[in-house]
Design a protein around this motif. Sequence first.
Motif, PDB file in Angstrom:
ATOM      1  N   ILE A  97       2.827  -2.119   0.377  1.00 65.76           N
ATOM      2  CA  ILE A  97       2.557  -2.742  -0.923  1.00 65.76           C
ATOM      3  C   ILE A  97       3.414  -2.091  -1.998  1.00 65.76           C
ATOM      4  O   ILE A  97       4.009  -2.770  -2.847  1.00 65.76           O
ATOM      5  CB  ILE A  97       1.056  -2.648  -1.275  1.00 65.76           C
ATOM      6  CG1 ILE A  97       0.215  -3.454  -0.283  1.00 65.76           C
ATOM      7  CG2 ILE A  97       0.817  -3.157  -2.700  1.00 65.76           C
ATOM      8  CD1 ILE A  97      -1.285  -3.305  -0.472  1.00 65.76           C
ATOM      9  N   GLN A  98       3.492  -0.761  -1.960  1.00 64.25           N
ATOM     10  CA  GLN A  98       4.303  -0.049  -2.949  1.00 64.25           C
ATOM     11  C   GLN A  98       5.768  -0.476  -2.873  1.00 64.25           C
ATOM     12  O   GLN A  98       6.439  -0.663  -3.894  1.00 64.25           O
ATOM     13  CB  GLN A  98       4.172   1.458  -2.732  1.00 64.25           C
ATOM     14  CG  GLN A  98       4.742   2.285  -3.869  1.00 64.25           C
ATOM     15  CD  GLN A  98       4.154   3.686  -3.880  1.00 64.25           C
ATOM     16  OE1 GLN A  98       3.502   4.115  -2.937  1.00 64.25           O
ATOM     17  NE2 GLN A  98       4.393   4.413  -4.956  1.00 64.25           N
ATOM     18  N   ASP A  99       6.256  -0.683  -1.652  1.00 67.10           N
ATOM     19  CA  ASP A  99       7.638  -1.102  -1.470  1.00 67.10           C
ATOM     20  C   ASP A  99       7.860  -2.515  -2.012  1.00 67.10           C
ATOM     21  O   ASP A  99       8.873  -2.786  -2.671  1.00 67.10           O
ATOM     22  CB  ASP A  99       8.002  -1.045   0.016  1.00 67.10           C
ATOM     23  CG  ASP A  99       9.454  -1.425   0.272  1.00 67.10           C
ATOM     24  OD1 ASP A  99      10.347  -0.806  -0.325  1.00 67.10           O
ATOM     25  OD2 ASP A  99       9.679  -2.351   1.060  1.00 67.10           O
ATOM     26  N   VAL A 100       6.908  -3.399  -1.772  1.00 67.65           N
ATOM     27  CA  VAL A 100       7.036  -4.780  -2.235  1.00 67.65           C
ATOM     28  C   VAL A 100       7.084  -4.854  -3.760  1.00 67.65           C
ATOM     29  O   VAL A 100       7.742  -5.733  -4.328  1.00 67.65           O
ATOM     30  CB  VAL A 100       5.882  -5.648  -1.666  1.00 67.65           C
ATOM     31  CG1 VAL A 100       5.706  -6.952  -2.449  1.00 67.65           C
ATOM     32  CG2 VAL A 100       6.148  -5.964  -0.206  1.00 67.65           C
ATOM     33  N   LEU A 101       6.427  -3.929  -4.429  1.00 68.95           N
ATOM     34  CA  LEU A 101       6.424  -3.925  -5.890  1.00 68.95           C
ATOM     35  C   LEU A 101       7.818  -3.698  -6.474  1.00 68.95           C
ATOM     36  O   LEU A 101       8.037  -3.958  -7.656  1.00 68.95           O
ATOM     37  CB  LEU A 101       5.458  -2.857  -6.419  1.00 68.95           C
ATOM     38  CG  LEU A 101       3.980  -3.076  -6.110  1.00 68.95           C
ATOM     39  CD1 LEU A 101       3.135  -1.962  -6.705  1.00 68.95           C
ATOM     40  CD2 LEU A 101       3.502  -4.429  -6.617  1.00 68.95           C
ATOM     41  N   THR A 102       8.752  -3.247  -5.646  1.00 70.97           N
ATOM     42  CA  THR A 102      10.122  -3.021  -6.114  1.00 70.97           C
ATOM     43  C   THR A 102      11.048  -4.181  -5.760  1.00 70.97           C
ATOM     44  O   THR A 102      12.251  -4.112  -6.033  1.00 70.97           O
ATOM     45  CB  THR A 102      10.698  -1.730  -5.492  1.00 70.97           C
ATOM     46  OG1 THR A 102      10.898  -1.919  -4.078  1.00 70.97           O
ATOM     47  CG2 THR A 102       9.768  -0.557  -5.716  1.00 70.97           C
ATOM     48  N   GLN A 103      10.504  -5.253  -5.172  1.00 72.15           N
ATOM     49  CA  GLN A 103      11.354  -6.303  -4.607  1.00 72.15           C
ATOM     50  C   GLN A 103      11.379  -7.607  -5.404  1.00 72.15           C
ATOM     51  O   GLN A 103      11.811  -8.634  -4.887  1.00 72.15           O
ATOM     52  CB  GLN A 103      10.913  -6.600  -3.163  1.00 72.15           C
ATOM     53  CG  GLN A 103      11.091  -5.428  -2.220  1.00 72.15           C
ATOM     54  CD  GLN A 103      10.781  -5.806  -0.780  1.00 72.15           C
ATOM     55  OE1 GLN A 103      10.925  -6.958  -0.377  1.00 72.15           O
ATOM     56  NE2 GLN A 103      10.335  -4.836   0.000  1.00 72.15           N
ATOM     57  N   ASP A 104      10.944  -7.594  -6.635  1.00 69.43           N
ATOM     58  CA  ASP A 104      10.999  -8.788  -7.484  1.00 69.43           C
ATOM     59  C   ASP A 104      10.311  -9.994  -6.840  1.00 69.43           C
ATOM     60  O   ASP A 104      10.849 -11.106  -6.831  1.00 69.43           O
ATOM     61  CB  ASP A 104      12.443  -9.158  -7.831  1.00 69.43           C
ATOM     62  CG  ASP A 104      13.059  -8.191  -8.837  1.00 69.43           C
ATOM     63  OD1 ASP A 104      12.291  -7.598  -9.620  1.00 69.43           O
ATOM     64  OD2 ASP A 104      14.296  -8.019  -8.826  1.00 69.43           O
TER      65      ASP A 104
END
Length: 344
Positions: free
Chosen positions: A100-107
């Motif tokens: 989830i944390q990674d997805v928050l950086t993916q626009d």
Amino acid sequence: MINYLKATTIAVTVSLCANAAAAEDYPAPVPMMDGAQAAIDAITPKNETFRIAYMPPATEFNYYIAVGEGIKAIAAEQGAEVFMLAPQSGADINGQMGMIQDVLTQDVDAIIFGTHDEFAAAPLIKKAVDQGIAVLMINSDIPNFPTPIHGVVGYSQRNGTHKIADWAIETYGGEPVKVGIIEGQPGYHSTERVGGFLDGIEGNEDFEVVVSIPGGWNVEGGNTAGMDILQSHPDLDVIFAANDYMIIGASFAAKALGRSDIALLGNDGDTSGLEEIAAGNVTATVNTSPYLMGQAAMHATLDALEGTYPGGWIETPTSIEDKNGAIAVLQEPEKLFPLPSKEY
């Protein structure tokens, strides 16, 4: 009633701008509890082609794959990009939080998620909402997620398992019935599903719960739990498990112990569970139609991105399926994922 449209199992990325789904594509949402609703007008899509992350608790469960196929089918029709990201194991809470944390950086424009630990997920979900991402929870009926979200799509878990308790009373009542329960991993979903079954048999003097232990949501855990409770309570008449995978595991234990007389009750209605019922290895389940649930969730997500979804909980239907009912459901393979192993 949900208009689920024509089902398809194609996973694609479409380069058109997503169109809003019509309001009749899902039932009128039920408002969430005070303070649990995130503002729809604060959603700020970033991409011309909506980019949506589907983040179930695990890939080990075909149930969540079926939900995802329903999501992707509507994405293909409406012109949106969807990708799925999840840990292999439903017990890997830290793994899901990292994703989830990674997805928050993916626009991304929206997240459709499910989790086995809502409190661990809440801080990251708050960040997503604060970033203007549309956030909808799938396969749930939580009216007050620990941080405000835009919507919830799923069946009433407590009502669904209450139904199978009612079915058990009608089918087996009239004489003493000893019951064993296999719980899921501790959390909201297990509490609601087990609670609904207990509510259903409460006050019925014929039914006695003699053991209740966790099974970890999977076949292996259900097998271990089933073996434990059948060996420690050889006079057991019924086992209820909080999902189909665990009751399938318990059915292996029952077969190994020569217990063809025991009633085995599950919850989910995914293809493997329905086929086990059709084969006579499991007795009945709560059918929650995961593929169709995914379709309803995607319609609501697209509406949220267009600003036309009011927020709240969308309740999807449940039914109790024994052998005859399971075969009837399996005869409509276009509403299932994965497809049945044979034609019924």
